[in-house]
Design an enzyme around this catalytic site. Structure first.
Site, PDB file in Angstrom:
ATOM      1  N   LYS A 141       0.838  -1.209   0.000  1.00 56.99           N
ATOM      2  CA  LYS A 141       0.000   0.000   0.000  1.00 56.99           C
ATOM      3  C   LYS A 141       0.869   1.254   0.000  1.00 56.99           C
ATOM      4  CE  LYS A 141      -3.869  -2.375   2.181  1.00 56.99           C
ATOM      5  NZ  LYS A 141      -4.681  -2.656   3.371  1.00 56.99           N
ATOM      6  N   GLN A 148      -4.154  -1.231   9.525  1.00 58.98           N
ATOM      7  CA  GLN A 148      -4.277  -2.581   8.970  1.00 58.98           C
ATOM      8  C   GLN A 148      -4.886  -3.527  10.002  1.00 58.98           C
ATOM      9  OE1 GLN A 148      -3.663  -3.250   5.802  1.00 58.98           O
ATOM     10  NE2 GLN A 148      -4.095  -5.427   5.939  1.00 58.98           N
ATOM     11  N   ASP A 205     -10.383   3.541   4.378  1.00 55.84           N
ATOM     12  CA  ASP A 205     -10.900   2.171   4.364  1.00 55.84           C
ATOM     13  C   ASP A 205     -12.427   2.150   4.400  1.00 55.84           C
ATOM     14  OD1 ASP A 205      -9.244  -0.054   4.175  1.00 55.84           O
ATOM     15  OD2 ASP A 205      -8.476   0.187   6.216  1.00 55.84           O
TER      16      ASP A 205
HETATM   17  N1  GUN Z   1      -7.139  -6.528   6.364  1.00 60.17           N
HETATM   18  C1  GUN Z   1      -7.657  -7.248   5.345  1.00 60.17           C
HETATM   19  N2  GUN Z   1      -8.261  -6.430   4.455  1.00 60.17           N
HETATM   20  C2  GUN Z   1      -8.122  -5.176   4.921  1.00 60.17           C
HETATM   21  C3  GUN Z   1      -8.531  -3.903   4.437  1.00 60.17           C
HETATM   22  O1  GUN Z   1      -9.164  -3.747   3.382  1.00 60.17           O
HETATM   23  N3  GUN Z   1      -8.183  -2.853   5.209  1.00 60.17           N
HETATM   24  C4  GUN Z   1      -7.496  -2.991   6.361  1.00 60.17           C
HETATM   25  N4  GUN Z   1      -7.228  -1.896   7.047  1.00 60.17           N
HETATM   26  N5  GUN Z   1      -7.112  -4.145   6.844  1.00 60.17           N
HETATM   27  C5  GUN Z   1      -7.419  -5.232   6.117  1.00 60.17           C
END
Ligand code: GUN
Length: 289
Positions: free
Chosen positions: A54, A98, A121
């Site tokens: 990311k 995350q 998110d």
């Molecule tokens: N863990 C698995 N998928 C995601 C996501 O889309 N965002 C975040 N922050 N954590 C995740």
């Protein structure tokens, strides 16, 4: 019949190129690039890779990307203190924590500490509520990527029967809301659903977000349906090799579906592309509204 594959990798490149153009314009106007701050707590191996990707992706489109890696033992107060700093920093446009968090941290309280306007998110209760009202602000990245894939594929959603398998906050629930907003007739199925294969056979659009390798079989599919596979499961083959598979049994389903997103190369690449899009959207909304 063999399904046409939905090329998420190619479409994600298109989205990234759109974002790159938007980032250039934003940077010219505001004398700084949009900023994305990714927070990782602990040593989860998959999360490490995702967060690094990311950060890297944000830099590739010209954003200021920053990864904050905190120890597994970080306390709730320490994490909330970092989030308060980021919340108040005018050069931070997007904040992403995350998941999963280590078990001693209360994920709800942590996610509530991300200001809704920086919540790239789309997990903050305000954004979840706006989506439910049909007034989307920041929408979770994976469902947003699925909708873009569906739009690109030409799949008719108005009046279509859609089945979403999985009721998570990250994928299943927001996916159902987005399909509903496009006038599909939506059913959310889950682990307690009775006769799941029969339900799936009614679906013109089937979204599999279960987290179980190759669970959706060929005879669950209505001939010609559009199938999106959101699963990413690592399995060991009979030759002892490790490989990624989806929640859909690809070889069987491709013989019945009209359109099918593969794993890898389907929904996965769209998720990060949509995160970049959300970051640009958040930056623009904060500075240009
Ligand atoms: N863990 C698995 N998928 C995601 C996501 O889309 N965002 C975040 N922050 N954590 C995740």
């Amino acid at each position: 019949m063999t399904a046409t594959l939905l090329d998420g990798k190619a479409l994600a490149e298109t989205v990234r190129a759109e974002v790159r153009t938007g980032v250039e314009a934003f940077t010219q106007t505001h004398k700084r690039p949009p900023g994305l701050d990714v927070v990782l707590v602990g040593d989860n191996a998959a999360s490490r890779i995702y967060t690094r990707n990311k950060e890297k992706a944000s830099k590739e489109v010209g954003m200021r990307g920053r990864l904050h890696t905190l120890a597994e033992t970080t306390s709730q107060d320490e994490l909330l203190a970092l989030l308060a700093l980021l919340a108040n920093d005018p050069e931070v446009d997007g904040i992403l924590v995350q998941l999963p968090l280590p078990p001693h941290l209360a994920a709800d309280r942590v996610l509530d500490a991300v200001p809704p306007e920086k919540d790239v998110d789309g997990f903050h209760p305000v954004n979840v509520g706006l989506l439910a009202l049909g007034r989307p602000a920041l929408v979770p990245c994976t469902p947003l990527g699925c909708m873009r894939l569906l739009a690109q594929s030409g799949t008719r959603l108005r009046g279509a029967r859609a089945v979403v398998i999985g009721r998570s906050t990250i994928v299943g629930k927001p996916m159902a809301q987005l399909l509903l907003a496009e006038h599909a007739t939506v059913t959310i199925a889950h682990s307690r659903t009775q006769d799941l294969p029969a339900l799936c056979r009614e679906a013109d659009v089937l979204v599999a977000a279960i987290g179980k390798a190759e669970m959706v079989r060929g005879d669950w599919i209505k001939p010609g349906a559009t199938v999106l596979d959101v699963g990413i499961n690592r399995v060991t083959t009979s030759e002892g090799k490790s490989k990624l598979v989806g929640d859909v049994c690809f070889d069987e389903v491709k013989e019945r579906a009209g359109l099918l997103s593969p794993v890898p190369g389907g929904v996965g690449p769209m998720t990060i592309a949509c995160l970049l899009q959300n970051t640009l959207t958040a930056a623009r909304r904060r500075l240009e509204r």
